[in-house]
Every structure is written in C-alpha cells, then in structure tokens.
Design a protein around this motif. Structure first.
Motif, PDB file in Angstrom:
ATOM      1  N   VAL A   1     119.064  67.332  42.031  1.00  0.00           N
ATOM      2  CA  VAL A   1     117.670  67.085  42.386  1.00  0.00           C
ATOM      3  C   VAL A   1     117.243  65.702  41.914  1.00  0.00           C
ATOM      4  O   VAL A   1     116.540  64.974  42.632  1.00  0.00           O
ATOM      5  CB  VAL A   1     116.741  68.159  41.772  1.00  0.00           C
ATOM      6  N   ILE A   2     117.696  65.311  40.728  1.00  0.00           N
ATOM      7  CA  ILE A   2     117.367  63.978  40.208  1.00  0.00           C
ATOM      8  C   ILE A   2     117.907  62.896  41.134  1.00  0.00           C
ATOM      9  O   ILE A   2     117.236  61.893  41.394  1.00  0.00           O
ATOM     10  CB  ILE A   2     117.921  63.806  38.779  1.00  0.00           C
ATOM     11  N   ARG A   3     119.101  63.128  41.671  1.00  0.00           N
ATOM     12  CA  ARG A   3     119.660  62.130  42.587  1.00  0.00           C
ATOM     13  C   ARG A   3     118.853  62.060  43.884  1.00  0.00           C
ATOM     14  O   ARG A   3     118.762  60.993  44.502  1.00  0.00           O
ATOM     15  CB  ARG A   3     121.133  62.453  42.879  1.00  0.00           C
ATOM     16  N   LEU A   4     118.284  63.190  44.298  1.00  0.00           N
ATOM     17  CA  LEU A   4     117.436  63.194  45.496  1.00  0.00           C
ATOM     18  C   LEU A   4     116.094  62.536  45.217  1.00  0.00           C
ATOM     19  O   LEU A   4     115.571  61.783  46.042  1.00  0.00           O
ATOM     20  CB  LEU A   4     117.192  64.631  45.960  1.00  0.00           C
ATOM     21  N   TYR A   5     115.509  62.854  44.055  1.00  0.00           N
ATOM     22  CA  TYR A   5     114.172  62.360  43.708  1.00  0.00           C
ATOM     23  C   TYR A   5     114.226  61.687  42.336  1.00  0.00           C
ATOM     24  O   TYR A   5     114.715  60.591  42.208  1.00  0.00           O
ATOM     25  CB  TYR A   5     113.158  63.516  43.767  1.00  0.00           C
ATOM     26  N   ASP A   6     113.746  62.361  41.296  1.00  0.00           N
ATOM     27  CA  ASP A   6     113.820  61.830  39.937  1.00  0.00           C
ATOM     28  C   ASP A   6     113.489  62.950  38.956  1.00  0.00           C
ATOM     29  O   ASP A   6     113.193  64.075  39.351  1.00  0.00           O
ATOM     30  CB  ASP A   6     112.885  60.622  39.735  1.00  0.00           C
ATOM     31  N   GLU A   7     113.526  62.645  37.657  1.00  0.00           N
ATOM     32  CA  GLU A   7     113.271  63.666  36.639  1.00  0.00           C
ATOM     33  C   GLU A   7     111.829  64.156  36.688  1.00  0.00           C
ATOM     34  O   GLU A   7     111.553  65.326  36.390  1.00  0.00           O
ATOM     35  CB  GLU A   7     113.615  63.127  35.254  1.00  0.00           C
ATOM     36  N   ARG A   8     110.905  63.287  37.028  1.00  0.00           N
ATOM     37  CA  ARG A   8     109.500  63.696  37.133  1.00  0.00           C
ATOM     38  C   ARG A   8     109.341  64.771  38.208  1.00  0.00           C
ATOM     39  O   ARG A   8     108.615  65.746  38.019  1.00  0.00           O
ATOM     40  CB  ARG A   8     108.634  62.477  37.459  1.00  0.00           C
ATOM     41  N   PHE A   9     110.025  64.597  39.327  1.00  0.00           N
ATOM     42  CA  PHE A   9     109.977  65.593  40.387  1.00  0.00           C
ATOM     43  C   PHE A   9     110.544  66.924  39.898  1.00  0.00           C
ATOM     44  O   PHE A   9     109.992  67.990  40.203  1.00  0.00           O
ATOM     45  CB  PHE A   9     110.759  65.105  41.612  1.00  0.00           C
ATOM     46  N   VAL A  10     111.637  66.874  39.147  1.00  0.00           N
ATOM     47  CA  VAL A  10     112.233  68.097  38.611  1.00  0.00           C
ATOM     48  C   VAL A  10     111.226  68.846  37.761  1.00  0.00           C
ATOM     49  O   VAL A  10     111.037  70.058  37.899  1.00  0.00           O
ATOM     50  CB  VAL A  10     113.496  67.782  37.789  1.00  0.00           C
ATOM     51  N   ARG A  11     110.549  68.126  36.852  1.00  0.00           N
ATOM     52  CA  ARG A  11     109.569  68.793  35.984  1.00  0.00           C
ATOM     53  C   ARG A  11     108.368  69.300  36.781  1.00  0.00           C
ATOM     54  O   ARG A  11     107.810  70.355  36.471  1.00  0.00           O
ATOM     55  CB  ARG A  11     109.127  67.843  34.872  1.00  0.00           C
ATOM     56  N   MET A  12     107.959  68.569  37.814  1.00  0.00           N
ATOM     57  CA  MET A  12     106.851  69.020  38.655  1.00  0.00           C
ATOM     58  C   MET A  12     107.200  70.343  39.320  1.00  0.00           C
ATOM     59  O   MET A  12     106.403  71.295  39.319  1.00  0.00           O
ATOM     60  CB  MET A  12     106.524  67.963  39.714  1.00  0.00           C
ATOM     61  N   TRP A  13     108.397  70.435  39.883  1.00  0.00           N
ATOM     62  CA  TRP A  13     108.790  71.662  40.566  1.00  0.00           C
ATOM     63  C   TRP A  13     109.100  72.787  39.582  1.00  0.00           C
ATOM     64  O   TRP A  13     108.874  73.948  39.882  1.00  0.00           O
ATOM     65  CB  TRP A  13     109.975  71.374  41.501  1.00  0.00           C
ATOM     66  N   GLU A  14     109.607  72.450  38.429  1.00  0.00           N
ATOM     67  CA  GLU A  14     109.807  73.492  37.407  1.00  0.00           C
ATOM     68  C   GLU A  14     108.457  74.101  37.024  1.00  0.00           C
ATOM     69  O   GLU A  14     108.326  75.319  36.886  1.00  0.00           O
ATOM     70  CB  GLU A  14     110.484  72.897  36.178  1.00  0.00           C
ATOM     71  N   PHE A  15     107.442  73.242  36.870  1.00  0.00           N
ATOM     72  CA  PHE A  15     106.104  73.733  36.527  1.00  0.00           C
ATOM     73  C   PHE A  15     105.555  74.596  37.666  1.00  0.00           C
ATOM     74  O   PHE A  15     104.947  75.647  37.424  1.00  0.00           O
ATOM     75  CB  PHE A  15     105.173  72.550  36.251  1.00  0.00           C
ATOM     76  N   TYR A  16     105.766  74.159  38.893  1.00  0.00           N
ATOM     77  CA  TYR A  16     105.307  74.916  40.062  1.00  0.00           C
ATOM     78  C   TYR A  16     105.953  76.293  40.121  1.00  0.00           C
ATOM     79  O   TYR A  16     105.269  77.320  40.296  1.00  0.00           O
ATOM     80  CB  TYR A  16     105.585  74.104  41.327  1.00  0.00           C
ATOM     81  N   LEU A  17     107.272  76.374  39.968  1.00  0.00           N
ATOM     82  CA  LEU A  17     107.972  77.650  40.051  1.00  0.00           C
ATOM     83  C   LEU A  17     107.605  78.555  38.874  1.00  0.00           C
ATOM     84  O   LEU A  17     107.406  79.763  39.053  1.00  0.00           O
ATOM     85  CB  LEU A  17     109.483  77.413  40.104  1.00  0.00           C
ATOM     86  N   ALA A  18     107.488  77.967  37.669  1.00  0.00           N
ATOM     87  CA  ALA A  18     107.124  78.761  36.500  1.00  0.00           C
ATOM     88  C   ALA A  18     105.682  79.252  36.599  1.00  0.00           C
ATOM     89  O   ALA A  18     105.377  80.408  36.284  1.00  0.00           O
ATOM     90  CB  ALA A  18     107.318  77.933  35.228  1.00  0.00           C
ATOM     91  N   GLY A  19     104.779  78.371  37.034  1.00  0.00           N
ATOM     92  CA  GLY A  19     103.384  78.759  37.179  1.00  0.00           C
ATOM     93  C   GLY A  19     103.198  79.841  38.228  1.00  0.00           C
ATOM     94  O   GLY A  19     102.376  80.757  38.066  1.00  0.00           O
ATOM     95  N   SER A  20     103.955  79.759  39.304  1.00  0.00           N
ATOM     96  CA  SER A  20     103.878  80.782  40.349  1.00  0.00           C
ATOM     97  C   SER A  20     104.382  82.125  39.826  1.00  0.00           C
ATOM     98  O   SER A  20     103.768  83.177  40.080  1.00  0.00           O
ATOM     99  CB  SER A  20     104.702  80.353  41.562  1.00  0.00           C
ATOM    100  N   GLU A  21     105.480  82.098  39.090  1.00  0.00           N
ATOM    101  CA  GLU A  21     105.996  83.342  38.505  1.00  0.00           C
ATOM    102  C   GLU A  21     104.971  83.960  37.556  1.00  0.00           C
ATOM    103  O   GLU A  21     104.727  85.176  37.563  1.00  0.00           O
ATOM    104  CB  GLU A  21     107.298  83.062  37.759  1.00  0.00           C
ATOM    105  N   MET A  22     104.348  83.115  36.736  1.00  0.00           N
ATOM    106  CA  MET A  22     103.361  83.596  35.781  1.00  0.00           C
ATOM    107  C   MET A  22     102.176  84.270  36.482  1.00  0.00           C
ATOM    108  O   MET A  22     101.596  85.234  35.979  1.00  0.00           O
ATOM    109  CB  MET A  22     102.879  82.436  34.907  1.00  0.00           C
ATOM    110  N   ALA A  23     101.814  83.791  37.667  1.00  0.00           N
ATOM    111  CA  ALA A  23     100.706  84.402  38.402  1.00  0.00           C
ATOM    112  C   ALA A  23     101.004  85.856  38.741  1.00  0.00           C
ATOM    113  O   ALA A  23     100.110  86.706  38.752  1.00  0.00           O
ATOM    114  CB  ALA A  23     100.426  83.607  39.679  1.00  0.00           C
ATOM    115  N   PHE A  24     102.284  86.167  39.002  1.00  0.00           N
ATOM    116  CA  PHE A  24     102.664  87.533  39.337  1.00  0.00           C
ATOM    117  C   PHE A  24     102.857  88.394  38.097  1.00  0.00           C
ATOM    118  O   PHE A  24     102.651  89.613  38.149  1.00  0.00           O
ATOM    119  CB  PHE A  24     103.936  87.537  40.193  1.00  0.00           C
TER     120      PHE A  24
END
Length: 418
Positions: A347-370
C-alpha cells in the motif's frame, strides 16, 4: 502536559487503562487500571492542542499524520476505549459549538440542489484497483460478508452473502435484474451464473465500471451481464423483474430517500421483488463523523430504519421482510483491516504511509461503530405486490441449499490483477 489535555483525558477515560506521553516526555496514566493497557504518544504539542479543541476530527487527523503514535494496543483499541467511556457530559464547550456548526452546515448541504454524487463516489471508489485487490476476497466484495459459523472464512462468508441475497430475490431463469451500485461486478456475475438471469449493473465509478466490464468479458458473460455509468435518478428502462442494491444506499442521503424508492418502484415490475442491503444505525444521526466526511466518504450517510420506512411506504412499496445483522460487519471489517495491514508495504508503494494510517483509522473506526455504537446491517425485501413473496420464509433456506450446490461446482474466479 497541558492542563486542557489532562482534563480531557480525565473526563473521558474512567474505566480501562490509558497511558499518554506528551511531546515533552511526560507520561500519565488514566482510567481504573482494568483491561489491556493502551499507550499513546504525541510528537508535538500542537497535536495535543488540536486534539483538545476538536477531538472528533483531529484524533483521526493527528493519527493519520503520524503525530500521535500507538505505543501499546492499536487504533481500534483506543477508539473502543474512548467510545465505551464517553458520555454526553464529557463534551466541552468547544466540542459543543463545533457540533452545532457541523449540524447547521449538514442541514444546509442537504437543502442545496447540487448533484455531487459522481464526485463523491469517485473520491473513494476510483482509487487504484490494486489497493482493493490487496485485502478483499477474490470476487472483490466490498460490503458486509455473511458468517454462517464462527469458523467461516472471509472468502466463504462473501459467497454466503451472495447466496443469501440471491435466495431472497426469488430468481427464475430468464428474468431481468437491475443492480443499483454494481461495484466490481461480482454480484451481477454471481446472479447470472447461479440463476440464469440477465443483469444490468449501474455505477457512478469509472474505475469500477472498467474493472467490472473487463471481468464480465473474461468470464464470458458479456451477453448476459452489462454495466453502465448511470445515475439511478435519471435511468429510463422497461421495468425489471428484480432489483438488488448492496452497499450503495449509504450514499443516497435522507433528502433523496423518497426519490430513490419512487424510482425503484418505477423500475420494478408489478410482480417484481427488490432486495436492499445497507448499513443502519439505531437513531437518526445529527451529523456525519467529520473525519469520514472529509477523508473517506464525502456525502455519505448511515440511516436509521425510522428514516427509511416512511419513504418506502410513500413510494407504494410493500416491506415483505427485514433482517437485522448486528455483528457480521464488525468481523468483516476486522478481517479487512488485518489483511490490509499485512500488505502495508505494498500500500505504501501505491500511496504512502499517511494513506495507510488514514485507511487503518477508517477500517478501525468502522468496526468500532458495529461493536460499540449499535450499527447493524439490514436487508429489506420490497415488492409492489404484497403477494409477490411467499408468506413463510422456508423458501429462503430451500433456495440457499440449492445455490450451495451450485457454489460447490462453480468454476473458480479468475485472479483480478490491475
């Protein structure tokens, strides 16, 4: 450590164990010492101040920017800790006025006539196809899976989801099916192959359109499965025998619910059946999560059933079945996040580390909602004719059993690489 940050953490973390280390190296513990320890570290004092001023937005931003680091536990653990503790009285005056401002802006945006649907869809779904290939199942199902047992794998659960939906559609060979929000084509191809139906899928994502058309052609289904770049609101077509929509309704918005169901009724045959699969939440939200609105799903909206059902009724549609699935998406999101982080370097090669953390936060936050906010999946079966669906639900299990035989012999899906 600033007194404001200390005050915020003292107010919020009453149970559990949180250690916060500030940019000047000071550490302090919060909570009652129970549970697994969670530790965060700030890299600059400005990040601390931003978190205090606007935690709803800035928690995600400073994590995404690497200005808050997880030293123990992960970002899901932190979000779950905060949500399990937070009460209305924990809100500071600054948090309250920002909430009021966001509420006013949200209501204004819903009144404006601008159509940003395609732009909003492109923001998320027109990301590189290679990204989704890293963590989704081979059929690229980007919606809640259906776990029939605790041991069911993600791949098996996504097949079970398609089977479950196909059974509720009561498909017969030769029927015409419309899929509103066709993703990367997996559902349309499954329905065509398993039930001998003709499927038209519509999407607003040019990237998904490209991939789905390519997949259908390689699968030899182009004559029975077609995909179009089409907004449902302007679609003109002969009524379909069946309509299915999975994971798209979250992008419709409450101001368009009436239009959505009126259009569905217009496009559905008199004896037709529709299956709507969507995320829901217990009560109507006042505002969207500001981080998700800004970075992940601009214009997205998770409805409550209380908002949806009046629009269904006014459109002249009958609700024939509603199924509530409270925990399936939490597990789906957990598996996606684990697979995503396992391929972090790619993923870092596709985008960067900031993108990885953004999507990690998105996936974790979505899981937490459930897991902590009562979010759920609902599947709503609709019809224009109340007699279009049997009065008992036994047909669902019978059809799923028949489809399971098909699934066991279906040729494997070709690996998608782009």
């Amino acid at each position: 450590m600033t007194s404001k940050l200390e005050g915020l953490l003292n107010r919020i973390v009453r149970t559990g164990t949180l250690t916060a280390t500030t940019a000047d190296g000071q550490s302090r513990n919060y909570g009652d010492g129970t549970g697994e320890p969670i530790a965060i570290r700030f890299t600059d004092q400005k990040a601390e101040n931003e978190l205090v001023d606007d935690p709803q937005l800035k928690l995600g931003e400073i994590y995404m920017d690497g200005r808050m680091v997880m030293d123990a536990g992960d970002i899901y653990d932190l979000l779950a800790l905060v949500k399990s503790n937070t009460l209305a009285e924990d809100l500071s005056p600054g948090m309250i006025w920002r909430g009021v401002a966001r509420l006013a802006l949200t209501r204004l945006q819903r009144l404006l006539p601008f159509n940003h649907n395609q732009r909003n869809v492109a923001h998320h779904y027109d990301l590189s196809a290679k990204l989704f290939d890293l963590f989704l199942d081979p059929d690229w199902q980007y919606s809640c899976a259906y776990f029939e047992t605790p041991e069911t794998s993600l791949e098996e659960a996504q097949v079970a989801k398609k089977r479950h939906i196909a059974a509720k559609l009561l498909l017969d060979e030769g029927q015409r099916v419309l899929e509103i929000g066709s993703g990367w084509g997996g559902m349309a191809m499954y329905l065509a192959e398993s039930s001998g139906v003709d499927v038209t899928g519509i999407t607003l994502s040019t990237e998904q359109l490209r991939v789905s058309r390519d997949r259908a052609e390689k699968r030899g289904l182009s004559s029975r499965v077609r995909f179009e770049l089409q907004d449902y609101r302007t679609m003109k077509a002969k009524p379909f025998d069946r309509i299915v929509s999975v994971g798209m309704f979250e992008h419709v918005g409450p101001s368009n619910y009436g239009r959505f169901f009126r259009k569905a009724a217009e496009l559905l045959d008199e004896d037709g059946v529709m299956l709507l699969h969507s995320i829901g939440q217990p009560t109507p939200p006042l505002v969207n999560n500001p981080f998700f609105e800004k970075y992940i799903f601009p214009g997205g909206y998770i409805p409550s059933l209380a908002e949806v059902l009046p629009a269904v009724q006014k459109a002249g549609l009958f609700v024939r079945d509603i199924e509530i699935m409270p925990r399936h998406y939490a597990r789906t999101l957990r598996l996606w996040r684990e697979r995503f982080l396992a391929r972090k370097e790619e993923v870092i090669r596709l985008y960067d580390e900031r993108f990885v953390r953004m999507w990690e936060f998105y996936l974790a936050g979505s899981e937490m909602a459930f897991t902590h906010q009562g979010f759920f999946i609902f599947q709503m079966q609709l019809a224009r004719n109340t007699f279009a669906v049997p009065d008992t639900r036994g047909y669902m299990a019978e059809r799923e059993a028949s489809l399971a035989v098909f699934d066991a012999t279906r040729p494997p899906l070709e690996k998608v690489t782009y």
